[in-house]
Design a protein around this motif. Structure first.
Motif, PDB file in Angstrom:
ATOM      1  N   ASP A 170       3.075  -5.537  16.215  1.00 15.39           N
ATOM      2  CA  ASP A 170       2.769  -5.919  14.838  1.00 15.39           C
ATOM      3  C   ASP A 170       3.934  -5.587  13.920  1.00 15.39           C
ATOM      4  O   ASP A 170       4.700  -4.655  14.179  1.00 15.39           O
ATOM      5  N   LEU A 171       4.032  -6.346  12.839  1.00 20.24           N
ATOM      6  CA  LEU A 171       5.047  -6.102  11.816  1.00 20.24           C
ATOM      7  C   LEU A 171       4.385  -5.501  10.589  1.00 20.24           C
ATOM      8  O   LEU A 171       3.476  -6.097  10.003  1.00 20.24           O
ATOM      9  N   GLY A 172       4.839  -4.307  10.211  1.00 16.89           N
ATOM     10  CA  GLY A 172       4.372  -3.662   8.998  1.00 16.89           C
ATOM     11  C   GLY A 172       5.446  -3.701   7.932  1.00 16.89           C
ATOM     12  O   GLY A 172       6.612  -3.412   8.214  1.00 16.89           O
ATOM     13  N   LEU A 173       5.078  -4.092   6.723  1.00 12.80           N
ATOM     14  CA  LEU A 173       5.990  -4.112   5.581  1.00 12.80           C
ATOM     15  C   LEU A 173       5.422  -3.205   4.506  1.00 12.80           C
ATOM     16  O   LEU A 173       4.205  -3.196   4.271  1.00 12.80           O
ATOM     17  N   GLU A 174       6.304  -2.473   3.831  1.00  9.78           N
ATOM     18  CA  GLU A 174       5.816  -1.440   2.910  1.00  9.78           C
ATOM     19  C   GLU A 174       6.801  -1.220   1.777  1.00  9.78           C
ATOM     20  O   GLU A 174       8.021  -1.318   1.969  1.00  9.78           O
ATOM     21  N   VAL A 175       6.257  -0.936   0.589  1.00  9.40           N
ATOM     22  CA  VAL A 175       7.080  -0.526  -0.553  1.00  9.40           C
ATOM     23  C   VAL A 175       6.511   0.776  -1.098  1.00  9.40           C
ATOM     24  O   VAL A 175       5.302   0.991  -1.099  1.00  9.40           O
ATOM     25  N   GLU A 176       7.428   1.633  -1.524  1.00 12.66           N
ATOM     26  CA  GLU A 176       7.057   2.880  -2.205  1.00 12.66           C
ATOM     27  C   GLU A 176       7.359   2.685  -3.682  1.00 12.66           C
ATOM     28  O   GLU A 176       8.520   2.496  -4.063  1.00 12.66           O
ATOM     29  N   LEU A 177       6.322   2.720  -4.508  1.00 15.48           N
ATOM     30  CA  LEU A 177       6.469   2.411  -5.924  1.00 15.48           C
ATOM     31  C   LEU A 177       6.301   3.664  -6.773  1.00 15.48           C
ATOM     32  O   LEU A 177       5.261   4.344  -6.676  1.00 15.48           O
ATOM     33  N   TRP A 204      -2.869  -2.250   2.251  1.00 17.34           N
ATOM     34  CA  TRP A 204      -3.353  -0.953   1.783  1.00 17.34           C
ATOM     35  C   TRP A 204      -2.595  -0.500   0.546  1.00 17.34           C
ATOM     36  O   TRP A 204      -1.452  -0.866   0.312  1.00 17.34           O
ATOM     37  N   VAL A 205      -3.275   0.316  -0.242  1.00 22.03           N
ATOM     38  CA  VAL A 205      -2.663   1.068  -1.340  1.00 22.03           C
ATOM     39  C   VAL A 205      -3.052   2.523  -1.137  1.00 22.03           C
ATOM     40  O   VAL A 205      -4.236   2.857  -1.130  1.00 22.03           O
ATOM     41  N   PHE A 206      -2.038   3.377  -0.947  1.00 22.73           N
ATOM     42  CA  PHE A 206      -2.269   4.797  -0.718  1.00 22.73           C
ATOM     43  C   PHE A 206      -1.605   5.595  -1.842  1.00 22.73           C
ATOM     44  O   PHE A 206      -0.391   5.463  -2.066  1.00 22.73           O
ATOM     45  N   PRO A 207      -2.366   6.420  -2.562  1.00 23.96           N
ATOM     46  CA  PRO A 207      -1.787   7.206  -3.649  1.00 23.96           C
ATOM     47  C   PRO A 207      -1.136   8.485  -3.136  1.00 23.96           C
ATOM     48  O   PRO A 207      -1.693   9.188  -2.288  1.00 23.96           O
ATOM     49  N   LYS A 208       0.050   8.787  -3.681  1.00 21.60           N
ATOM     50  CA  LYS A 208       0.767  10.006  -3.299  1.00 21.60           C
ATOM     51  C   LYS A 208       1.407  10.624  -4.535  1.00 21.60           C
ATOM     52  O   LYS A 208       2.628  10.646  -4.670  1.00 21.60           O
ATOM     53  N   GLY A 209       0.560  11.058  -5.454  1.00 20.05           N
ATOM     54  CA  GLY A 209       1.082  11.668  -6.665  1.00 20.05           C
ATOM     55  C   GLY A 209       1.797  10.651  -7.527  1.00 20.05           C
ATOM     56  O   GLY A 209       1.185   9.709  -8.028  1.00 20.05           O
ATOM     57  N   ASP A 210       3.097  10.830  -7.707  1.00 18.03           N
ATOM     58  CA  ASP A 210       3.862   9.936  -8.582  1.00 18.03           C
ATOM     59  C   ASP A 210       4.365   8.686  -7.866  1.00 18.03           C
ATOM     60  O   ASP A 210       5.224   7.985  -8.368  1.00 18.03           O
ATOM     61  N   ARG A 211       3.811   8.403  -6.674  1.00 18.61           N
ATOM     62  CA  ARG A 211       4.144   7.177  -5.949  1.00 18.61           C
ATOM     63  C   ARG A 211       2.881   6.520  -5.415  1.00 18.61           C
ATOM     64  O   ARG A 211       1.888   7.186  -5.121  1.00 18.61           O
ATOM     65  N   LEU A 212       2.962   5.198  -5.271  1.00 20.52           N
ATOM     66  CA  LEU A 212       1.960   4.440  -4.540  1.00 20.52           C
ATOM     67  C   LEU A 212       2.644   3.812  -3.328  1.00 20.52           C
ATOM     68  O   LEU A 212       3.704   3.191  -3.462  1.00 20.52           O
ATOM     69  N   THR A 213       2.054   3.988  -2.161  1.00 24.20           N
ATOM     70  CA  THR A 213       2.519   3.297  -0.970  1.00 24.20           C
ATOM     71  C   THR A 213       1.681   2.035  -0.818  1.00 24.20           C
ATOM     72  O   THR A 213       0.470   2.107  -0.676  1.00 24.20           O
ATOM     73  N   VAL A 214       2.344   0.886  -0.877  1.00 24.08           N
ATOM     74  CA  VAL A 214       1.665  -0.403  -0.771  1.00 24.08           C
ATOM     75  C   VAL A 214       2.244  -1.133   0.430  1.00 24.08           C
ATOM     76  O   VAL A 214       3.471  -1.295   0.536  1.00 24.08           O
ATOM     77  N   GLY A 215       1.381  -1.571   1.334  1.00 21.25           N
ATOM     78  CA  GLY A 215       1.891  -2.221   2.528  1.00 21.25           C
ATOM     79  C   GLY A 215       0.910  -3.203   3.123  1.00 21.25           C
ATOM     80  O   GLY A 215      -0.264  -3.260   2.736  1.00 21.25           O
ATOM     81  N   VAL A 216       1.412  -3.980   4.084  1.00 21.13           N
ATOM     82  CA  VAL A 216       0.594  -4.923   4.839  1.00 21.13           C
ATOM     83  C   VAL A 216       1.059  -4.898   6.284  1.00 21.13           C
ATOM     84  O   VAL A 216       2.198  -4.512   6.586  1.00 21.13           O
TER      85      VAL A 216
END
Length: 388
Positions: A170-177, A204-216
């Motif tokens: 599988d291919l996972g793509l992700e941005v840290e915002l 998915w959207v995963f909260p990590k304090g001052d960042r959001l991890t958003v990926g598919v």
């Protein structure tokens, strides 16, 4: 020194390799870890720790209170952006970590257990003889050990040496915002899971304090569609104007049934063994648990001078991890056939309760799969999908 023989050498300093090193060193084995990068380093990963991951990490000595950026008790579900609903568990079911911080905490524990870490050390190949396994390094030198644990990822040299075969890629793509106070408050304690437009995909959207991890993530071979899904997902969430701190992708690989995890004095763990839950593509718990099992077996075999003891590693995987993967593969087939059915299931009280218990670590996919009504329902959904 090249004529020095370690008890255990570990290739790769991710969760699997560091778990193996911690357990082997704690058991009294002279242990060295060979890592091509340098900690702390960024790693593309959602970073959501389910209950079994938290238990495995705590068993290694990780202070989750120090590394968790958020704890989650609420999940919002959508189906390609539609039919949104949110459920709350009433207690934390996930812990969110940044992999650079989590892996660095594992590094510290392995070194305190007595393992020697050699960073900026790339391994180009492995070989073995009757007495030892040998890692050939990029600088031309060699490291010999009575047992070698490969944890250098699914595309690493140890997986090739053992002959690991993978049937699902599988291919996972992700941005840290980076996000400000308002968005932090909006997402604190809550994740979002979106069943995507590509069969078997989700975001998915995963909260990590001052960042959001958003990926598919979606099956490999659909790169353009997967990138389009991520773009649309970020825009739909109202996050398109934020410049990412990280923008990355990676391939995840699940082993084929019957694929080897051992060859002589060489074991593979985590991604190198293709150990990954096929449906959710969750890999941290598999890395920590397989790494710990590999470290235990390696230490026992090395200190006793009996490579036959490494068979205990294969037996533990067959008992503890492979049934989870088999159940996940069947659930993925049904999910790919009908994400709507899964969405409706999680909207129900029993479905949400089962999902929350799985995340909390109170229920395994193998236990779910042993329930006859679940097997019948999954078979019916998958069969209907095949007829389309």
């Amino acid at each position: 020194m090249e004529d020095e023989i370690w008890d255990v050498a570990v290739v790769g300093a991710g969760p699997a390799g560091l778990a193996a090193a911690s357990r082997a060193a704690a058991a009294g084995a002279r242990t060295v870890v060979l890592e091509r990068g340098r900690h702390p380093r960024y790693k593309t990963c959602g970073g959501g720790l389910i209950g079994v991951s938290r238990a495995a990490a705590a068993g290694l000595g990780v202070d989750l209170g120090a590394v968790a950026r958020d704890t989650v008790d609420a999940v919002t579900f959508t189906r390609d952006g539609r039919s949104e609903f949110t459920r709350r568990a009433g207690a934390p079911i996930l812990a969110m970590v940044r992999r650079d911080e989590f892996d660095d905490a594992l590094r510290g524990l392995a070194e305190r257990a007595g393992a020697v870490l050699r960073q900026d050390t790339a391994v180009r190949g492995v070989e073995q003889d009757a007495d030892a396994a040998t890692a050939r390094l990029a600088d031309g030198s060699r490291v010999r050990a009575r047992v070698l644990v490969g944890a250098d990822g699914s595309a690493g040299v140890t997986a090739r040496a053992v002959g690991v075969a993978c049937e699902q890629v599988d291919l996972g793509l992700e941005v840290e915002l980076p996000v400000g106070a308002q968005l932090q408050q909006r997402w604190r304690g809550r994740v979002l899971l979106d069943w995507g437009p590509i069969p078997g995909s989700y975001g998915w959207v995963f909260p990590k304090g001052d960042r959001l991890t958003v990926g598919v993530i979606a099956a490999r071979g659909q790169g353009a569609a997967t990138r389009a899904y991520l773009t649309a997902f970020v825009e739909r969430l109202g996050l398109a104007g934020i410049e990412p701190v990280e923008d990355s992708g990676h391939l995840t690989r699940c082993r084929a049934p019957g694929s080897p995890v051992r060859s002589g004095r060489l074991l593979v763990a985590g991604d190198a063994a293709g150990l990954l839950e096929p449906w959710t593509r969750e890999g941290i718990s598999f890395a920590l648990r397989s790494g710990a099992a590999a470290g235990d077996a390696a230490a026992a075999a090395a200190t006793a001078g009996d490579p036959a003891l490494l068979a205990g590693y294969e037996a533990e995987l067959a008992r503890e991890l492979l049934p989870e993967m088999a159940a996940g593969a069947r659930l993925l087939e049904a999910f790919a056939a009908s994400p709507r059915a899964l969405h409706l299931a999680f909207a129900s009280r029993p479905g949400w309760r089962a999902f929350a218990r799985f995340c909390a670590g109170d229920l395994t996919l193998a236990r779910v799969w042993r329930r006859r009504p679940v097997r019948l329902l999954v078979a019916a959904v998958a069969a209907r999908g095949r007829r389309r």
